[in-house]
Design an enzyme around this catalytic site. Structure first.
Site, PDB file in Angstrom:
ATOM      1  N   SER A  14      10.426 -11.564  -7.148  1.00 28.24           N
ATOM      2  CA  SER A  14       9.700 -10.306  -7.328  1.00 28.24           C
ATOM      3  C   SER A  14       8.971 -10.176  -9.028  1.00 28.24           C
ATOM      4  O   SER A  14       8.965  -8.543  -8.987  1.00 28.24           O
ATOM      5  CB  SER A  14      10.280  -9.487  -7.504  1.00 28.24           C
ATOM      6  OG  SER A  14      10.551  -9.517  -5.192  1.00 28.24           O
ATOM      7  N   LYS A  17       3.935 -13.199  -9.616  1.00 27.10           N
ATOM      8  CA  LYS A  17       3.614 -14.066  -9.702  1.00 27.10           C
ATOM      9  C   LYS A  17       2.205 -13.529  -8.053  1.00 27.10           C
ATOM     10  O   LYS A  17       1.025 -14.343  -8.647  1.00 27.10           O
ATOM     11  CB  LYS A  17       4.583 -15.112  -8.506  1.00 27.10           C
ATOM     12  CG  LYS A  17       5.181 -15.847  -9.190  1.00 27.10           C
ATOM     13  CD  LYS A  17       5.546 -16.864  -8.832  1.00 27.10           C
ATOM     14  CE  LYS A  17       6.345 -17.165  -6.992  1.00 27.10           C
ATOM     15  NZ  LYS A  17       7.492 -16.501  -6.728  1.00 27.10           N
ATOM     16  N   LYS A 187      15.335 -11.464 -24.760  1.00 26.25           N
ATOM     17  CA  LYS A 187      16.570 -12.616 -24.245  1.00 26.25           C
ATOM     18  C   LYS A 187      14.509 -13.759 -23.268  1.00 26.25           C
ATOM     19  O   LYS A 187      14.689 -12.997 -22.614  1.00 26.25           O
ATOM     20  CB  LYS A 187      17.222 -13.002 -23.602  1.00 26.25           C
ATOM     21  CG  LYS A 187      18.522 -12.112 -23.764  1.00 26.25           C
ATOM     22  CD  LYS A 187      18.733 -12.774 -25.819  1.00 26.25           C
ATOM     23  CE  LYS A 187      19.720 -11.911 -26.269  1.00 26.25           C
ATOM     24  NZ  LYS A 187      20.142 -12.615 -27.729  1.00 26.25           N
ATOM     25  N   GLY A 356       3.175   0.038  13.733  1.00 26.60           N
ATOM     26  CA  GLY A 356       4.274   0.264  14.338  1.00 26.60           C
ATOM     27  C   GLY A 356       4.802  -0.156  15.175  1.00 26.60           C
ATOM     28  O   GLY A 356       3.730  -0.153  15.933  1.00 26.60           O
ATOM     29  N   CYS A 383      -3.595   2.974  14.111  1.00 28.31           N
ATOM     30  CA  CYS A 383      -3.096   1.748  15.403  1.00 28.31           C
ATOM     31  C   CYS A 383      -2.172   2.390  16.077  1.00 28.31           C
ATOM     32  O   CYS A 383      -2.267   3.271  16.816  1.00 28.31           O
ATOM     33  CB  CYS A 383      -1.980   0.366  14.107  1.00 28.31           C
ATOM     34  SG  CYS A 383      -2.836  -0.837  15.739  1.00 28.31           S
ATOM     35  N   LEU A 384      -0.760   1.920  15.631  1.00 30.85           N
ATOM     36  CA  LEU A 384      -0.058   2.987  16.580  1.00 30.85           C
ATOM     37  C   LEU A 384      -0.060   4.800  16.147  1.00 30.85           C
ATOM     38  O   LEU A 384      -0.363   5.315  16.792  1.00 30.85           O
ATOM     39  CB  LEU A 384       1.332   2.828  15.980  1.00 30.85           C
ATOM     40  CG  LEU A 384       2.544   3.320  15.893  1.00 30.85           C
ATOM     41  CD1 LEU A 384       3.477   3.151  17.459  1.00 30.85           C
ATOM     42  CD2 LEU A 384       4.152   3.295  15.211  1.00 30.85           C
ATOM     43  N   HIS A 509      -6.940  -1.525  11.880  1.00 29.95           N
ATOM     44  CA  HIS A 509      -5.935  -2.179  10.763  1.00 29.95           C
ATOM     45  C   HIS A 509      -7.117  -1.470   9.097  1.00 29.95           C
ATOM     46  O   HIS A 509      -7.865  -2.932   8.515  1.00 29.95           O
ATOM     47  CB  HIS A 509      -5.302  -2.989   9.935  1.00 29.95           C
ATOM     48  CG  HIS A 509      -4.062  -2.467  11.144  1.00 29.95           C
ATOM     49  ND1 HIS A 509      -2.559  -1.971  11.179  1.00 29.95           N
ATOM     50  CD2 HIS A 509      -3.554  -2.859  12.242  1.00 29.95           C
ATOM     51  CE1 HIS A 509      -2.061  -1.926  11.805  1.00 29.95           C
ATOM     52  NE2 HIS A 509      -2.536  -2.834  12.432  1.00 29.95           N
ATOM     53  N   GLU A 511      -7.017  -0.726   6.970  1.00 25.22           N
ATOM     54  CA  GLU A 511      -6.284  -1.008   5.073  1.00 25.22           C
ATOM     55  C   GLU A 511      -6.832  -1.617   4.917  1.00 25.22           C
ATOM     56  O   GLU A 511      -6.157  -1.988   2.864  1.00 25.22           O
ATOM     57  CB  GLU A 511      -4.665  -0.047   5.192  1.00 25.22           C
ATOM     58  CG  GLU A 511      -3.739  -1.042   5.736  1.00 25.22           C
ATOM     59  CD  GLU A 511      -3.782  -0.470   7.904  1.00 25.22           C
ATOM     60  OE1 GLU A 511      -4.797  -0.004   7.871  1.00 25.22           O
ATOM     61  OE2 GLU A 511      -3.192  -1.211   8.182  1.00 25.22           O
TER      62      GLU A 511
HETATM   63  N1  GLN Z   1       2.997  -0.980  18.571  1.00 19.22           N
HETATM   64  C1  GLN Z   1       1.710  -0.839  18.926  1.00 19.22           C
HETATM   65  C2  GLN Z   1       0.987  -2.123  19.783  1.00 19.22           C
HETATM   66  O1  GLN Z   1       1.466  -2.413  19.919  1.00 19.22           O
HETATM   67  C3  GLN Z   1       0.920  -0.662  17.819  1.00 19.22           C
HETATM   68  C4  GLN Z   1       1.120  -1.929  16.684  1.00 19.22           C
HETATM   69  C5  GLN Z   1       0.259  -1.289  15.395  1.00 19.22           C
HETATM   70  O2  GLN Z   1       0.408  -0.196  14.765  1.00 19.22           O
HETATM   71  N2  GLN Z   1       0.320  -2.497  14.662  1.00 19.22           N
HETATM   72  O3  GLN Z   1       0.173  -1.393  19.805  1.00 19.22           O
END
Ligand code: GLN
Length: 536
Positions: A14, A17, A187, A356, A383-384, A509, A511
């Site tokens: 950590s 790198k 050091k 998630g 997503c979730l 996603h 992000e």
């Molecule tokens: N658990 C949800 C699915 O599998 C959402 C997955 C996620 O948020 N990456 O569809």
């Protein structure tokens, strides 16, 4: 031109790198070189897909659907280098490949060994990326700490490549730590020992990047150089960046690390254009406004599990000349007797529900989303998060109290989020996810279309469950806006709340594609909406 830079780490893990490798990549790109980034992970998992993000950090997904280590996200933020499956190597992959070959009898009865068979397979994977005729420099980060058993085959492969390619064509950058002992003294001994360990496996570092909580002064750097056979110009102080990690390329540039590396590799230097990067860092340092955004999820204390989300939020801030203060909100705070969303969300100006898996914490997320929708607070579901927005709509607006995802409630009467029919029989985890980039078509007159400014977009997926088409008509009739679809119209990609300043859920996603010098349009638009909420 084909040049290789191997980045290793010593003393402890950590140390950054990944940021070191990324910063070198960004500096070489600023001088117009075509860079590739590779990560070697010395674990036996074939990919990061089955690894617990709460233990190991985010799973970074590439366009071609590889589930990789979060360091590849750093590469993607710091450089323009294309990141794909080929850019990530794990011990598991290499052994799998060699053992499969052995089973097919392709070693013709010879004894199959770590050296040369595993090391050859590693070298072949590096060559597959680095030998592309358009590529100037390939930066290969070797995970783990020098001295670990696990990284030995990779260090051996690096040693061989440095020898084979010639020292001018393959260089070694080693990242170490200068700790402070009681009394405050810095050091250098751990660094000296770490270099010895690297030399023992036959690698002489060309550059030492020494991490320290303050700039390492010249005397100490001279001492390190003298003990390690590294040129004084090659000993670089990597002190903590005052505002943002994106300052690190500039910290290196000020110490002429890029010039030193080019000289070492015998590459003619080119003008460095760092204007855009410096302007971005300036915006981080001098934000005109601040906004507080709550990210509602479970295990929020584990910083790295949502690494790309944090970064994309900061980029969204930069795009609005604002600093984003991220407030990690545990979805458990919305659950149970007496939980009061108004209180939990009292000092934030918008919420984001990230991706998630699993049931835990989802009822709290639904409560948070409901409050944001009813109180016109900007809400971004990823997503979730989009699935939660869908469930909340069905429960509150359609009155289906048991509406849920079949992931969380397999016998719900209203599975508004569920597996596609053809997926129902598949139980083989790891192979059933929708992974990687695909196209979505955005409807006109929607928040998403406005943000992107285009009708078709490419974003990355990583999920099993989908907005259920069985309920599409009911949901739309009740006012939920379906604003993005797959090109064949078969799958829902984006939803939006009507009569709301900014309530957007996306099944993909975004992000992963945000960069500090090119903030993602959805994060830009979301942060802008949060600033609007703050000023209401
Ligand atoms: N658990 C949800 C699915 O599998 C959402 C997955 C996620 O948020 N990456 O569809």
């Amino acid at each position: 031109m084909k040049k290789l830079v191997f980045v290793t780490g010593g003393v402890c893990s950590s140390l950054g790198k990944g940021v070191t490798a990324s910063s070198i990549g960004s500096l070489l790109e600023a001088r117009g070189f075509n860079v590739r980034m590779m990560k070697i992970d010395p674990y036996l998992n074939v990919d990061a897909g089955t690894m617990n993000p709460y233990q190991h950090g985010e799973v970074y997904v590439t366009d071609d659907g590889a589930e990789t280590d979060l360091d590849l996200g750093n590469y993607a933020r710091f450089t323009n280098a294309p990141i794909a499956r080929a850019n990530s190597i794990t011990t598991g992959q290499v052994y799998q490949e060699v053992i499969e070959k052995e089973r097919q009898g392709r070693f013709l009865g010879r004894t199959v060994q770590v050296i040369p068979h595993i090391t050859d397979a590693i070298k072949a994977r590096v060559h597959a990326v680095a030998d592309n005729p358009d590529v100037d420099v390939t930066i290969v980060e070797i995970g783990g700490t020098v001295g670990d058993m696990e990284s030995i085959p990779f260090l051996e492969a690096a040693r061989q490549m440095i020898h084979e390619e010639g020292h001018q064509n393959a260089v070694s950058v080693h990242v170490t730590l200068i700790p402070r002992v009681s009394g405050g003294e810095l050091k250098t001994k751990p660094t000296q020992h770490s270099v010895k360990e690297l030399q023992e496996v036959g690698i002489q570092p060309d550059v030492l990047v020494v991490r320290c909580d303050e700039p390492v002064e010249e005397g100490l750097r001279r001492k390190i150089a003298a003990f390690t056979n590294v040129d004084f110009e090659g000993v670089i102080s990597a002190h903590d960046a005052p505002t943002t990690v994106y300052e690190i390329p500039l910290v290196f540039h000020d110490q002429k690390l890029d010039v030193f590396l080019l000289k070492r590799m015998n590459i003619e230097s080119r003008h460095a254009d760092l204007r855009a990067w410096k302007e971005m860092v300036r915006k981080f340092r001098e934000p005109k406004r601040r906004v507080r955004i709550g990210v509602v999820g479970k295990y929020m204390e584990l910083v790295d599990a949502y690494k790309s989300v944090w970064e994309a939020l900061h980029h969204g801030g930069i795009a609005n000349d604002a600093a984003v203060d991220i407030v990690r909100v545990d979805s458990g705070d919305f659950e149970g007797e007496g939980a009061d969303p108004a209180k939990v969300l009292a000092d934030v100006q918008g919420i984001l529900i990230p991706g998630g898996f699993g049931h835990r914490g989802t009822s709290g997320m639904v409560a948070a989303v409901r409050w944001a929708r009813e109180h016109k607070m900007p809400c971004f579901g990823i997503c979730l998060g989009m699935q939660i927005m869908t469930i909340e709509w069905a429960r509150t607006v359609l009155g289906w109290e048991d509406a849920d995802s079949s992931e969380f409630q397999p016998d719900s009467k209203h599975p508004v989020v569920s597996l596609l029919e053809e997926q129902l029989e598949v139980k083989n985890y790891g192979g059933t996810m929708r992974l990687g980039a695909s196209t979505s078509v955005l409807k006109e007159g929607t928040r998403v279309r406005e943000a992107y400014g285009s009708e078709t977009i490419q974003e990355r997926h990583r999920h099993r469950y989908e907005f259920s088409n069985a309920y599409r008509a009911d949901m739309e009739a009740a006012g939920l806006r379906i604003t993005g679809l797959t090109p064949d119209g078969a799958l829902v990609e984006c939803v939006e709340w009507p009569d709301h300043p900014w309530g957007v859920g996306v099944q993909f996603h975004p992000e992963f594609k945000s960069r500090p010098v090119a903030p993602h349009p959805l994060f830009r638009a979301f942060v802008k909406a949060c600033l609007g909420y703050a000023g209401r």
